[in-house]
Write a protein that holds these residues in place. Sequence first.
Motif, PDB file in Angstrom:
ATOM      1  N   ILE A 221      15.887  -6.662  14.573  1.00  0.00           N
ATOM      2  CA  ILE A 221      17.274  -6.296  14.264  1.00  0.00           C
ATOM      3  C   ILE A 221      17.537  -6.452  12.770  1.00  0.00           C
ATOM      4  N   ALA A 222      16.978  -7.521  12.197  1.00  0.00           N
ATOM      5  CA  ALA A 222      17.236  -7.784  10.780  1.00  0.00           C
ATOM      6  C   ALA A 222      16.489  -6.814   9.861  1.00  0.00           C
ATOM      7  N   CYS A 223      15.337  -6.344  10.292  1.00  0.00           N
ATOM      8  CA  CYS A 223      14.464  -5.628   9.342  1.00  0.00           C
ATOM      9  C   CYS A 223      14.331  -4.123   9.573  1.00  0.00           C
ATOM     10  N   SER A 224      14.707  -3.606  10.742  1.00  0.00           N
ATOM     11  CA  SER A 224      14.492  -2.175  10.977  1.00  0.00           C
ATOM     12  C   SER A 224      15.518  -1.357  10.190  1.00  0.00           C
ATOM     13  N   ASP A 225      15.178  -0.090   9.948  1.00  0.00           N
ATOM     14  CA  ASP A 225      16.113   0.758   9.205  1.00  0.00           C
ATOM     15  C   ASP A 225      17.300   1.156  10.078  1.00  0.00           C
ATOM     16  N   LYS A 226      17.029   1.443  11.336  1.00  0.00           N
ATOM     17  CA  LYS A 226      18.115   1.719  12.292  1.00  0.00           C
ATOM     18  C   LYS A 226      17.801   0.994  13.595  1.00  0.00           C
ATOM     19  N   ILE A 227      18.855   0.632  14.296  1.00  0.00           N
ATOM     20  CA  ILE A 227      18.684  -0.041  15.577  1.00  0.00           C
ATOM     21  C   ILE A 227      19.438   0.775  16.615  1.00  0.00           C
TER      22      ILE A 227
ATOM     23  N   GLU B 266      26.734  -1.275  11.522  1.00  0.00           N
ATOM     24  CA  GLU B 266      26.827   0.099  10.987  1.00  0.00           C
ATOM     25  C   GLU B 266      25.561   0.907  11.237  1.00  0.00           C
ATOM     26  N   ASP B 267      24.460   0.204  11.381  1.00  0.00           N
ATOM     27  CA  ASP B 267      23.183   0.896  11.634  1.00  0.00           C
ATOM     28  C   ASP B 267      22.790   0.842  13.102  1.00  0.00           C
ATOM     29  N   PHE B 268      23.729   0.446  13.942  1.00  0.00           N
ATOM     30  CA  PHE B 268      23.408   0.194  15.354  1.00  0.00           C
ATOM     31  C   PHE B 268      24.135   1.228  16.221  1.00  0.00           C
ATOM     32  N   VAL B 269      23.364   2.043  16.951  1.00  0.00           N
ATOM     33  CA  VAL B 269      24.007   3.060  17.789  1.00  0.00           C
ATOM     34  C   VAL B 269      23.509   2.993  19.241  1.00  0.00           C
ATOM     35  N   GLY B 270      24.328   3.491  20.128  1.00  0.00           N
ATOM     36  CA  GLY B 270      23.940   3.559  21.545  1.00  0.00           C
ATOM     37  C   GLY B 270      23.633   5.002  21.917  1.00  0.00           C
ATOM     38  N   ILE B 271      22.441   5.234  22.398  1.00  0.00           N
ATOM     39  CA  ILE B 271      22.066   6.589  22.848  1.00  0.00           C
ATOM     40  C   ILE B 271      21.651   6.476  24.321  1.00  0.00           C
ATOM     41  N   LEU B 272      22.382   7.183  25.151  1.00  0.00           N
ATOM     42  CA  LEU B 272      22.089   7.088  26.584  1.00  0.00           C
ATOM     43  C   LEU B 272      20.704   7.653  26.887  1.00  0.00           C
TER      44      LEU B 272
ATOM     45  N   ASP C 156       0.881  -1.174   0.000  1.00  0.00           N
ATOM     46  CA  ASP C 156       0.000   0.000   0.000  1.00  0.00           C
ATOM     47  C   ASP C 156       0.923   1.231   0.000  1.00  0.00           C
ATOM     48  N   GLU C 157       0.771   2.043  -1.017  1.00  0.00           N
ATOM     49  CA  GLU C 157       1.664   3.184  -1.236  1.00  0.00           C
ATOM     50  C   GLU C 157       1.836   4.089  -0.005  1.00  0.00           C
ATOM     51  N   ARG C 158       0.765   4.227   0.746  1.00  0.00           N
ATOM     52  CA  ARG C 158       0.806   5.162   1.874  1.00  0.00           C
ATOM     53  C   ARG C 158       1.888   4.799   2.892  1.00  0.00           C
ATOM     54  N   TYR C 159       2.203   3.520   2.992  1.00  0.00           N
ATOM     55  CA  TYR C 159       3.160   3.076   4.018  1.00  0.00           C
ATOM     56  C   TYR C 159       4.617   3.201   3.560  1.00  0.00           C
ATOM     57  N   GLN C 160       4.800   3.526   2.276  1.00  0.00           N
ATOM     58  CA  GLN C 160       6.151   3.363   1.722  1.00  0.00           C
ATOM     59  C   GLN C 160       7.179   4.367   2.230  1.00  0.00           C
ATOM     60  N   SER C 161       6.707   5.468   2.785  1.00  0.00           N
ATOM     61  CA  SER C 161       7.678   6.480   3.228  1.00  0.00           C
ATOM     62  C   SER C 161       8.044   6.336   4.712  1.00  0.00           C
ATOM     63  N   ILE C 162       7.468   5.341   5.380  1.00  0.00           N
ATOM     64  CA  ILE C 162       7.696   5.236   6.838  1.00  0.00           C
ATOM     65  C   ILE C 162       9.063   4.614   7.148  1.00  0.00           C
ATOM     66  N   LYS C 163       9.811   5.278   8.034  1.00  0.00           N
ATOM     67  CA  LYS C 163      11.080   4.693   8.488  1.00  0.00           C
ATOM     68  C   LYS C 163      10.855   3.954   9.811  1.00  0.00           C
ATOM     69  N   THR C 164      11.615   2.896  10.014  1.00  0.00           N
ATOM     70  CA  THR C 164      11.466   2.152  11.279  1.00  0.00           C
ATOM     71  C   THR C 164      12.761   2.225  12.099  1.00  0.00           C
ATOM     72  N   ILE C 165      12.603   2.659  13.331  1.00  0.00           N
ATOM     73  CA  ILE C 165      13.728   2.704  14.282  1.00  0.00           C
ATOM     74  C   ILE C 165      13.360   1.765  15.416  1.00  0.00           C
ATOM     75  N   PHE C 166      14.266   0.882  15.757  1.00  0.00           N
ATOM     76  CA  PHE C 166      13.967  -0.078  16.822  1.00  0.00           C
ATOM     77  C   PHE C 166      14.960   0.100  17.971  1.00  0.00           C
ATOM     78  N   THR C 167      14.451   0.246  19.185  1.00  0.00           N
ATOM     79  CA  THR C 167      15.334   0.392  20.343  1.00  0.00           C
ATOM     80  C   THR C 167      15.321  -0.870  21.206  1.00  0.00           C
ATOM     81  N   ILE C 168      16.528  -1.374  21.445  1.00  0.00           N
ATOM     82  CA  ILE C 168      16.685  -2.533  22.342  1.00  0.00           C
ATOM     83  C   ILE C 168      16.852  -1.991  23.765  1.00  0.00           C
TER      84      ILE C 168
END
Length: 470
Positions: free
Chosen positions: A195-201, A230-236, A145-157
């Motif tokens: 972890i495998a599918c998000s744009d950033k972790i 490379e897409d995995f960062v730590g933010i306090l 569905d086109e409407r969803y195509q611009s959404i970015k996903t960020i996942f926090t562990i």
Amino acid sequence: MEVVHVASESLPLVKTGGLADVVFGLARSQQKNNKVKIILPLYKKIKDKYYDKLEELGYFYTSEKYVGLYELKVDGLNFILIDNEEMFGSDEIYSYGNDTDRYAFYNWAVLDTLGYLELIPDVIHLHDWHTGLLPLLLKQYHMRDERYQSIKTIFTIHNFAFQGIASLDKRFEYRLEESGYYELDGNINFLKTAIACSDKITTVSPSYRDELLVDNTYPSLRTVLESRSEDFVGILNGIDYDYFDPKHDPLIKCNYNGRNYKKSKRLNKQALYEQFGIDCDLDKPLFCLISRLTEQKGLNMLLEKLDDLAGLDISIFILGSGDKHFESQFESRFEWRNNCNIYIGYNEELAHQLYAASDFLIMPSLFEPCGLSQMIAMRYMTLPIVREVGGLKDSVYPYNKYTLEGNGFSFYNPYAGELYDTINLALELYNDKKAMSQIIKNAYKSDYSFNLPCSQYLELYESAQFRAIW
Ligand code: ADP
């Protein structure tokens, strides 16, 4: 930016641990310059408490399961709540043996909700395993569905130890198309999927990030994480400085600031002792522990040294709940001691009162993704005593008796003896009033508000690139 946070808990609606503090604090801080919403399950607890404030938004069915939608505005935040009696209608939030089924349903329901409400954010910020299937479902199904195509996903562990593991047979029920993204060691693993599918972790401290990339407790999951390093960062993390504010906190007996804290903290200690019938000299330092009572929190070190600690000129107060064996061990060993008190249960009000009344907070965690209790303690001018691990290492700088630098105490090895020595060092400082005032000042001035994390997350949202998974 338009940001939607998806989580399993958030203050002020439901909280079992730090996750709820972070979702709430981050959203409130982002909201100053962005459009922010939080999606949560409509648990029974929320329904009971906010019944007359819920506004109906409609309903639909996902895979023949009912999804009711409600809006709730509270503490300046906009919540969207997902209702389904069968999944979320019980008294407790977790541990029904079918948690993976409940949250797999939730992930589907959240994505369908976005389309149903025409709510298409720039970023979906996902928190912990409960939301782990969502990036996969978004990319496998909803992006058709086109409407969803611009959404970015960020996942926090928030905690790598909680992964959401289900039998592979469940893939049909969860409607997962054949792919290598969700399987790990012969099971469905929600955390791996994210972890495998998000744009950033992200994870919740730089040190925990580094530890996860070398720690071999979960070797196959670590390999997946490594492939995304490379897409995995730590933010306090930070804490919400309005919610945790000794100047205005309505839950404590006597409010205070950087100037009048000595007298006021003493009055808070007195009120606490009166409330619990504790017959203890107010001049003695009060050490508290406010925590889930689980293996992770390093409680065996404390138990090992309990007799020695109880013999010191201090008083101890433990507030916690969790594993039954820890609850009963602490309870039975505290029973007959005058200077040791314990409250088993979850009690937000008492937690605030303890932060305000105590002189020191003990937090000897074996591992600690970030830890918030040490930050809250510093905000209430209570010095943390921590193990140098994860976010504790990134936020507590040890007292140096020569330079009077530092905002707390720390030790490295997970040995009871090191904890005990560090508590004794704290006791020494307590008896040196001038030095103690300086370290308290350092702690109070350490800024663990959400200002910095908020801008770091926004930068990350902007830099995130769509990651194709096929
Ligand atoms: P975790 O998320 O691993 O439980 P954190 O230190 O990140 O640990 O966050 C714990 C949060 O939960 C803090 O806000 C702390 O004050 C609170 N907390 C922990 N146990 C209790 C309890 N028994 N009663 C009230 N608050 C608690």
